[in-house]
Design a protein around this motif. Structure first.
Motif, PDB file in Angstrom:
ATOM      1  N   PHE A  78      13.138  -3.381   1.700  1.00 22.70           N
ATOM      2  CA  PHE A  78      12.589  -2.199   1.052  1.00 22.70           C
ATOM      3  C   PHE A  78      11.523  -1.568   1.919  1.00 22.70           C
ATOM      4  O   PHE A  78      10.870  -2.248   2.705  1.00 22.70           O
ATOM      5  N   GLU A  79      11.360  -0.263   1.747  1.00 30.45           N
ATOM      6  CA  GLU A  79      10.263   0.420   2.426  1.00 30.45           C
ATOM      7  C   GLU A  79       9.149   0.668   1.434  1.00 30.45           C
ATOM      8  O   GLU A  79       9.397   1.104   0.311  1.00 30.45           O
ATOM      9  N   ILE A  80       7.915   0.395   1.827  1.00 29.72           N
ATOM     10  CA  ILE A  80       6.773   0.709   0.966  1.00 29.72           C
ATOM     11  C   ILE A  80       5.903   1.721   1.687  1.00 29.72           C
ATOM     12  O   ILE A  80       5.253   1.386   2.667  1.00 29.72           O
ATOM     13  N   PRO A  81       5.902   2.965   1.257  1.00 29.63           N
ATOM     14  CA  PRO A  81       4.982   3.913   1.869  1.00 29.63           C
ATOM     15  C   PRO A  81       3.616   3.837   1.196  1.00 29.63           C
ATOM     16  O   PRO A  81       3.521   3.867  -0.025  1.00 29.63           O
ATOM     17  N   VAL A  82       2.569   3.697   1.971  1.00 27.71           N
ATOM     18  CA  VAL A  82       1.212   3.640   1.413  1.00 27.71           C
ATOM     19  C   VAL A  82       0.364   4.708   2.089  1.00 27.71           C
ATOM     20  O   VAL A  82       0.276   4.762   3.300  1.00 27.71           O
ATOM     21  N   GLY A  83      -0.268   5.530   1.303  1.00 24.63           N
ATOM     22  CA  GLY A  83      -1.133   6.553   1.855  1.00 24.63           C
ATOM     23  C   GLY A  83      -0.356   7.807   2.215  1.00 24.63           C
ATOM     24  O   GLY A  83       0.810   7.907   1.867  1.00 24.63           O
ATOM     25  N   PRO A  84      -0.930   8.771   2.911  1.00 24.45           N
ATOM     26  CA  PRO A  84      -2.266   8.776   3.513  1.00 24.45           C
ATOM     27  C   PRO A  84      -3.430   8.817   2.520  1.00 24.45           C
ATOM     28  O   PRO A  84      -4.549   8.522   2.922  1.00 24.45           O
ATOM     29  N   VAL A  85      -3.195   9.174   1.255  1.00 26.95           N
ATOM     30  CA  VAL A  85      -4.310   9.184   0.318  1.00 26.95           C
ATOM     31  C   VAL A  85      -4.346   7.830  -0.388  1.00 26.95           C
ATOM     32  O   VAL A  85      -3.342   7.388  -0.937  1.00 26.95           O
ATOM     33  N   HIS A  86      -5.483   7.159  -0.348  1.00 29.26           N
ATOM     34  CA  HIS A  86      -5.588   5.819  -0.931  1.00 29.26           C
ATOM     35  C   HIS A  86      -6.414   5.841  -2.215  1.00 29.26           C
ATOM     36  O   HIS A  86      -7.088   6.813  -2.516  1.00 29.26           O
ATOM     37  N   ALA A  87      -6.379   4.708  -2.939  1.00 32.16           N
ATOM     38  CA  ALA A  87      -7.049   4.656  -4.232  1.00 32.16           C
ATOM     39  C   ALA A  87      -8.564   4.534  -4.097  1.00 32.16           C
ATOM     40  O   ALA A  87      -9.299   5.002  -4.945  1.00 32.16           O
ATOM     41  N   GLY A  88      -9.038   3.893  -3.055  1.00 33.53           N
ATOM     42  CA  GLY A  88     -10.479   3.733  -2.893  1.00 33.53           C
ATOM     43  C   GLY A  88     -11.059   4.846  -2.046  1.00 33.53           C
ATOM     44  O   GLY A  88     -10.371   5.795  -1.692  1.00 33.53           O
ATOM     45  N   VAL A  89     -12.352   4.740  -1.752  1.00 31.29           N
ATOM     46  CA  VAL A  89     -12.972   5.721  -0.868  1.00 31.29           C
ATOM     47  C   VAL A  89     -12.734   5.246   0.560  1.00 31.29           C
ATOM     48  O   VAL A  89     -13.550   4.575   1.161  1.00 31.29           O
ATOM     49  N   ILE A  90     -11.538   5.552   1.071  1.00 33.67           N
ATOM     50  CA  ILE A  90     -11.149   5.140   2.413  1.00 33.67           C
ATOM     51  C   ILE A  90     -10.615   6.368   3.124  1.00 33.67           C
ATOM     52  O   ILE A  90     -10.179   7.319   2.487  1.00 33.67           O
TER      53      ILE A  90
END
Lengths: 316, 528
Positions: free
Chosen positions: B173-185
């Motif tokens: 499977f592919e998991i795309p994460v971001g570019p906008v994240h849940a924390g202040v990162i």
């Protein structure tokens, strides 16, 4: 007879309402204690109520890929938790025990989880899917543990109805205490942590989507629906605490209708739940979360404890 | 020492590589070699194999307005030599392509993709020709660092999609994460390919915070480059500004007064201290050990308040200037610093004892995210990440700047390459930093804070390296008329990001945030 049913129904309703009303407070207290350990002031213990009030005022946004499952799940969640709340003794042993026994309780909670897992995958977000698969991994071991642990108490007291277990233990007193009780208690406590997504199984305070189990499944919810899901989860925690308190250490619970008994019952359950909440907060302040693939070790340990509890009942 | 090794290096070049090169030993001892572009990979490969050199930077400049061509600059670091080897090669304007170093020097990978993006020079033989720093909808054929690009005009957008590497197979499977994240990162895109929980491939896509720092700097007079450099990467603003100042000072041949050198040392270490506190606290937090994390965060806050007391800025902003420093450390500040550091050291001891004696924490960090020495070497990983994998290098010791040559300190090195090794490097460095500040305060000479910069002759080049809390940071300048003609910045993150792709392989997805935290790289510093 009819009077009995009415009386039981009345108290069951009263207890369920109390549990729903108190559950945000317990979560607020756990957060506060954790904040103290972290040398922070922390938010007010009433904050979960404010959060609920805020969320209930807001509209919900739904993914366009979401089906009826996502829409129905919050109601299924709150309803199943609500029905369980009617059957679990809280401050008195008068509850809807005659409607269903502990097996119904466990499987109503399984219904809640089943739909939450489906909803996690329903909206098509990756994090939801990951949360769902992890939740199923955890629950496949936790569910039998929980059943076995409560079964031990059922064996000791000779009934599978939660309120009757409480009643006979509370009335008989220490005569019924066996080593099995403590083994089952330990097993059930680990299940409580795992079922309610607490450290070391899950981290309720994280923002890291990749590590989430419970929160991952809720990521797509917002507004009123999120409020229902959160409230259901908080109440589930209080339910587990109530089962832990009243099935394993029911002493103090009201077994008759006297005002004094009721007062003692209320004080006793509040004290017990606070102790449990404090224990959870202590564990969360003092340990790291476990690696996901080490969780089966911890959970199998708790299963083994529960198994030993049942065996020791027959052997000792 | 430098001269000996370097002249020997040139004499030793095999005859095939020596034909057609010109070389020169500069006054500061550094070696400049001019080669034909086609000979570049051969020479770099030779030096790398024979002298175990590492790639500090590879960048291009556009000399067409001066009647020249494009030029490639390769900077190599050599063990036991305090100055770099500079190799220059001209690239033909019409061919607009050059022979890629990447097949023999993996660390050149991102550098060459960056050159291809910003100068339009194609690295022939580069295995990965996809864009790197510019947005996906940046139009083809627009190269922002060429001199004929006008930054004041908006660039039309052309929607396109970035071709990610595909991993296919049953259950992958592919998991795309971001570019906008849940924390202040900061924003960055991570594309995982997983088989269940274990990660079988990770691709990191950067560039979301590309602000055109290098282009902007070419239009700013030198003194305005200082605040710009401070803003390249938020938390190591001082060390970046210091690297820029040192580079400009070397252009102008400006001798910075002793007192300023010591104050620069002190402030650099104060920056490292508060950043490392945040880093080790973050690692504890990502294992869900909030109590421990807060112990470190409290110290971080105390150090930032100290920064504020001493310089008037919690992030040490505006403390640096060309030719010296802008803030003094008078006697009462000195006492404040000494008192605070003593307290911080004691409280930090508590934190370290707590996490070192916590099995549940150690279980999370040990053997997690191992970066092997071999991989770290081939990608030229720098800073605490490199030192956690066994690379014994530190700019402060190996290329001393400010007053580091007059101070004694240890460079902690661990071999395991896991999250715990990186954490321990940072923990040890906290103690070393406190020691460095104490020594520098004791030796603090009296004198001027700042001297006038002087004239920077056009066409001269200046290079400066500093050790930020993330590792080696480089600023390279070529002087223009009162402002840089070309300003190349290379943050430590630019070298270290690709290493994460290797370190997470075989780890499980929920451990990724912890591995990422232990690297703690800058997105803005990488994207520029």
């Amino acid at each position: 007879m009819v009077q009995d049913v009415l009386l039981n129904s009345l108290f069951a309703a009263l207890q369920a309402v109390t549990m729903f009303a108190l559950s945000p407070l317990i979560i607020g207290i756990i957060r506060k204690v954790k904040a103290w350990f972290q040398s922070r002031k922390g938010s007010s213990i009433w904050q979960p109520y404010y959060d609920l009030a805020k969320l209930l005022r807001k509209d919900s946004t739904m993914s366009k890929d979401a089906s009826w499952i996502s829409r129905a799940t919050p109601y299924i969640a709150i309803a199943s938790v609500g029905v369980v709340a009617l059957m679990v003794p809280f401050f008195t042993t008068y509850s809807l025990g005659f409607v269903g026994d502990l097996i119904v309780v466990v499987y109503l909670l399984a219904l809640f989880r089943f739909f939450m897992v489906l909803a996690g995958m329903d909206a098509g977000s990756t994090f939801g899917g990951m949360g769902s698969s992890r939740e199923m991994m955890v629950s496949s071991i936790v569910e039998p543990t929980m059943l076995l642990a409560i079964f031990t108490m059922a064996l000791i007291t000779g009934t599978t109805t939660l309120s009757s277990i409480s009643y006979s233990l509370a009335v008989t007193g220490p005569d019924l205490v066996r080593p099995a009780l403590f083994l089952a208690l330990a097993a059930f406590f680990i299940s409580l942590l795992a079922e309610n997504a607490r450290v070391p199984v899950d981290n309720p305070a994280t923002h890291l989507e990749l590590t989430m189990i419970h929160e991952g499944m809720l990521l797509e919810y917002s507004g009123k629906q999120l409020a229902l899901m959160e409230w259901a989860s908080w109440t589930k925690f209080l339910l587990f605490s109530a089962i832990l308190a009243n099935v394993f250490f029911p002493w103090g619970i009201a077994t008759d209708l006297s005002a004094l008994g009721m007062a003692v019952g209320v004080i006793a359950i509040i004290a017990k739940v606070l102790v449990i909440a404090l224990a959870v907060a202590l564990i969360e302040s003092g340990t790291s979360k476990m690696r996901l693939f080490r969780l089966p070790n911890l959970l199998t340990e708790s299963f083994t404890l529960a198994l030993l509890a049942v065996m020791s009942f027959y052997i000792l | 020492m430098n001269r000996m090794i370097l002249s020997e290096l040139v004499e030793d070049l095999p005859p095939v590589l020596r034909t057609g090169i010109r070389w020169e030993l500069q006054d500061d001892g550094s070696l400049t070699i001019d080669v034909g572009e086609e000979a570049l990979p051969g020479i770099v490969d030779h030096i790398q194999k024979k002298y175990h050199s590492w790639l500090i930077s590879e960048h291009a400049l556009d000399l067409r307005p001066k009647g020249g061509e494009f030029q490639l600059i390769v900077l190599l670091g050599l063990p036991k030599v305090t100055v770099p080897v500079i190799i220059r090669a001209n690239v033909d304007i019409y061919a607009s392509s050059f022979h890629s170093l990447t097949p023999s020097v993996p660390a050149a990978n991102w550098f060459e993709r960056e050159i291809s993006d910003t100068f339009g020079l194609t690295p022939n033989g580069h295995p990965d020709q996809r864009p790197l720093v510019l947005y996906d909808d940046w139009p083809y054929g627009t190269y922002p660092l060429r001199k004929d690009f006008d930054p004041s005009r908006p660039v039309p957008r052309v929607p396109s999609e970035y071709p990610f590497r595909k991993v296919e197979g049953e259950g992958v499977f592919e998991i795309p994460v971001g570019p906008v994240h849940a924390g202040v990162i900061e924003p960055g895109h991570f594309r995982f390919s997983v088989a269940g929980e274990p990660i079988i491939n990770l691709e990191i896509r950067m560039g979301y915070t590309h602000r055109g720092v290098e282009k902007l700097s070419e239009s700013l007079p030198y003194h305005r480059g200082v605040p710009l450099a401070e803003r390249i990467s938020g938390d190591n603003g001082f060390t970046h500004a210091l690297a820029y100042c040192q580079a400009v000072e070397s252009l102008a041949g400006c001798a910075v007064p002793d007192r300023a050198l010591f104050i620069r040392t002190i402030l650099s270490e104060m920056e490292r201290l508060y950043c490392h506190m945040g880093d080790v606290g973050g690692i504890a937090l990502d294992t869900a050990f909030g109590t421990g994390a807060q112990m470190a965060y409290i110290l971080r806050e105390r150090l930032m308040q100290l920064n504020d007391q001493v310089t008037g800025s919690r992030f040490l902003r505006s403390a640096s200037c060309l030719g010296g420093v802008r803030c003094d450390i008078p006697v009462d500040s000195k006492k404040d610093i000494q008192r605070t550091l003593l307290q911080v050291k004691l409280d930090f001891d508590d934190f370290v004892t707590t996490i070192k004696n916590m099995p549940s924490f150690l279980d999370r960090v040990e053997t997690t995210g191992v970066l092997t020495l071999e991989n770290a070497r081939s990608l030229n990983v720098v800073g605490p990440v490199g030192r956690g994998s066994g690379i014994d290098r530190d700019v402060r010791r190996d290329h001393p700047y400010a007053a580091y040559d007059q101070i004694s300190f240890q460079v902690p090195v661990y071999r395991e390459g896991d999250v715990w090794a990186r954490t321990r490097v940072k923990i040890d460095e906290v103690y070393e930093s406190i020691g460095i500040i104490e020594q520098a305060l004791d030796k603090l000479p009296s004198g001027e804070l700042c001297v006038p910069l002087g004239e920077a002759p056009e066409g001269r080049t200046g290079l400066s390296l500093t050790e930020t809390h993330r590792g080696e940071c480089m600023h390279w300048l070529m002087a223009g008329k009162g402002q840089p003609y070309r300003h190349k910045v290379r943050d430590a993150s630019f070298l270290n990001w690709p290493a994460i792709e290797l370190a997470v392989l075989g780890n499980i997805v929920p451990d990724f945030p912890l591995v990422n935290k232990s690297f703690n790289l800058s997105y803005a510093g990488n994207d520029l």
